[in-house]
Design an enzyme around this catalytic site. Structure first.
Site, PDB file in Angstrom:
ATOM      1  N   LYS A  79      -0.835   6.678  14.524  1.00 60.72           N
ATOM      2  CA  LYS A  79      -1.139   6.136  13.262  1.00 60.72           C
ATOM      3  C   LYS A  79      -2.587   5.026  13.528  1.00 60.72           C
ATOM      4  O   LYS A  79      -2.690   4.678  14.659  1.00 60.72           O
ATOM      5  CB  LYS A  79      -0.079   5.198  12.579  1.00 60.72           C
ATOM      6  CG  LYS A  79      -0.239   5.213  11.040  1.00 60.72           C
ATOM      7  CD  LYS A  79       0.392   6.392  10.341  1.00 60.72           C
ATOM      8  CE  LYS A  79       0.447   6.180   8.852  1.00 60.72           C
ATOM      9  NZ  LYS A  79       1.167   7.298   8.169  1.00 60.72           N
ATOM     10  N   GLY A 184       5.675   1.137  -6.690  1.00 58.40           N
ATOM     11  CA  GLY A 184       4.778   1.712  -6.368  1.00 58.40           C
ATOM     12  C   GLY A 184       4.289   3.233  -7.044  1.00 58.40           C
ATOM     13  O   GLY A 184       5.088   4.073  -6.791  1.00 58.40           O
ATOM     14  N   VAL A 185       3.274   3.317  -7.821  1.00 58.46           N
ATOM     15  CA  VAL A 185       2.886   4.406  -8.457  1.00 58.46           C
ATOM     16  C   VAL A 185       1.455   4.983  -8.454  1.00 58.46           C
ATOM     17  O   VAL A 185       0.698   4.933  -9.236  1.00 58.46           O
ATOM     18  CB  VAL A 185       3.309   4.498 -10.097  1.00 58.46           C
ATOM     19  CG1 VAL A 185       4.729   4.816 -10.533  1.00 58.46           C
ATOM     20  CG2 VAL A 185       2.764   3.235 -10.757  1.00 58.46           C
ATOM     21  N   GLY A 186       1.182   4.900  -7.034  1.00 55.87           N
ATOM     22  CA  GLY A 186      -0.155   4.941  -6.606  1.00 55.87           C
ATOM     23  C   GLY A 186      -0.239   6.762  -6.406  1.00 55.87           C
ATOM     24  O   GLY A 186       0.121   7.564  -7.055  1.00 55.87           O
ATOM     25  N   ASN A 187      -0.826   7.262  -5.363  1.00 54.60           N
ATOM     26  CA  ASN A 187      -1.226   8.657  -5.497  1.00 54.60           C
ATOM     27  C   ASN A 187       0.107   9.378  -5.156  1.00 54.60           C
ATOM     28  O   ASN A 187       0.300  10.508  -5.847  1.00 54.60           O
ATOM     29  CB  ASN A 187      -2.006   8.805  -4.097  1.00 54.60           C
ATOM     30  CG  ASN A 187      -3.616   8.562  -4.345  1.00 54.60           C
ATOM     31  OD1 ASN A 187      -3.956   8.467  -5.461  1.00 54.60           O
ATOM     32  ND2 ASN A 187      -4.175   8.455  -3.316  1.00 54.60           N
ATOM     33  N   VAL A 188       0.996   8.850  -4.493  1.00 58.83           N
ATOM     34  CA  VAL A 188       2.253   9.666  -4.092  1.00 58.83           C
ATOM     35  C   VAL A 188       3.336   9.528  -5.161  1.00 58.83           C
ATOM     36  O   VAL A 188       3.800   9.992  -5.731  1.00 58.83           O
ATOM     37  CB  VAL A 188       2.788   9.495  -2.822  1.00 58.83           C
ATOM     38  CG1 VAL A 188       4.312  10.075  -2.830  1.00 58.83           C
ATOM     39  CG2 VAL A 188       1.876  10.035  -1.777  1.00 58.83           C
TER      40      VAL A 188
END
Length: 365
Positions: A79, A184-188
């Site tokens: 990472k 969390g409602v970002g890309n994923v």
């Protein structure tokens, strides 16, 4: 001493790169390359301290070793992190400097998209290195064109895993009326929310970015709540899809959900929180099992697999989680412990087949 850091866990490599001209401060961690080159996302985040960044990259890279082993992929675990606010500090020059850092490792670590970075960012890094992945345009697993962004596949795999958890806990994979709180409602997270909405679930959401939150409300009919309330709502499932370490001494006693199943990495703040969840009667879908869709997608980009190969492999996430849940019930051990054991079994089986000396791995996230 770094070697005595509680998260070090016999990492093969840790490098620090600072570029005064661009302001780049980055860290790359390679945990284990016995199964293949280390592949993992490049995260950009405004860490409060250098220690926080080191801890995060060590935990994340170790988790990637386990994720790839559990998903039966010929990849190692690694990472990288860039210290900075992706919405304020990201420049092309900084990304090119990161590309030079990647190139200096000679292919032992391959970077992909992660929180705070995008396909276009990886392509800019790619001006300076060959060692980036998840950037090739090709047919997507769902029949739509893909630009290499693994987020859709991560979200789909998380959806498959969440359904497996629901079936195990409630006896049916029908999600009609299921109450889900998504952190969390970002890309994923947004894509997971869309899958859930299409399956008939009711949604509660939060996000640190107002535009992400508003999109989920307007497009999916989700109910917006504060970040301080999202984990304690009286719902069926909590799905953390932002940063890690959210399952801790404070949050676990306050959980009202029966299931935790989300796409974020390293959800457990400490290893013993696995047992704490079991004690509370909460079914925990280990993060490195449920969120493996993205790494599966990137693997097939590198090996030339078809969209059907991607979909079939991603859907085995549900089978793996079912095995974890059932073994947990038989043995009385918490699901995270079982996931670690299963990953080690697959790792050692691969090592034996390749004529490698077996290694003891330790995953605490």
């Amino acid at each position: 001493m770094l070697f005595s850091h509680p998260e070090f866990d016999h990492h093969e490599h840790l490098s620090f790169f600072c570029d005064a001209e661009t302001g780049l401060k980055s860290i790359i961690a390679i945990h284990n390359t016995s199964r293949g080159p280390a592949l993992g996302g490049c995260r950009m985040y405004p860490y409060a301290t250098d220690e926080e960044a080191v801890r995060d990259v060590l935990r994340l890279s170790r988790g990637m070793t386990y994720k790839s082993a559990l998903a039966n992929l010929d990849l190692g675990g690694g990472k990288s992190v860039i210290i900075g606010d992706s919405r304020k500090h990201k420049t092309e020059a900084l990304l090119e400097a990161m590309g030079r850092h990647l190139e200096s490792l000679g292919g032992h670590y391959i970077a992909a998209e992660d929180s705070g970075t995008s396909v276009s960012d990886l392509k800019i890094m790619g001006r300076q290195t060959r060692h980036v992945a998840g950037i090739a345009s090709r047919p997507g697993f769902d029949g739509t064109p893909s630009n290499g962004d693994p987020s859709p596949v991560t979200a789909y795999g998380t959806f498959i895993g969440l359904k497996a958890a629901v079936k195990h806990r409630f006896g049916s994979s029908d999600l009609t009326g299921l109450k889900v709180a998504i952190q969390g409602v970002g890309n994923v997270g947004f894509r997971l929310a869309r899958h859930l909405k299409q399956a008939g679930a009711e949604l509660w959401v939060t996000d640190i970015h107002t535009d992400n939150l508003q999109r989920a409300v307007e497009e999916l009919g989700a109910t917006a709540v504060s970040s301080s309330d999202i984990l304690t709502l009286p719902v069926d499932v909590v799905a953390p899809c932002a940063m890690g370490a959210v399952l801790n001494d404070h949050s676990i006693p306050a959980l009202k959900a029966s299931i935790v199943a989300g796409a974020a990495n390293n959800l457990l703040d400490r290893p013993e929180h696995d047992e704490a969840l079991k004690h509370r009667g909460v079914l925990y879908a280990p993060d490195f099992a449920i969120n493996a869709g993205g790494i599966i997608d990137v693997f097939y980009e590198r090996t030339g697999g078809s969209p059907d190969n991607v979909r079939a492999h991603v859907e085995t996430i549900g089978d793996t989680l079912t095995e974890i849940f059932e073994r947990s019930e038989r043995t009385g051990l918490p699901t995270g412990t079982i996931a670690n054991e299963l990953a080690e079994e697959r790792f050692k089986k691969h090592a034996a087949g390749a004529g490698l000396a077996p290694q003891r791995l330790t995953c605490t996230g």
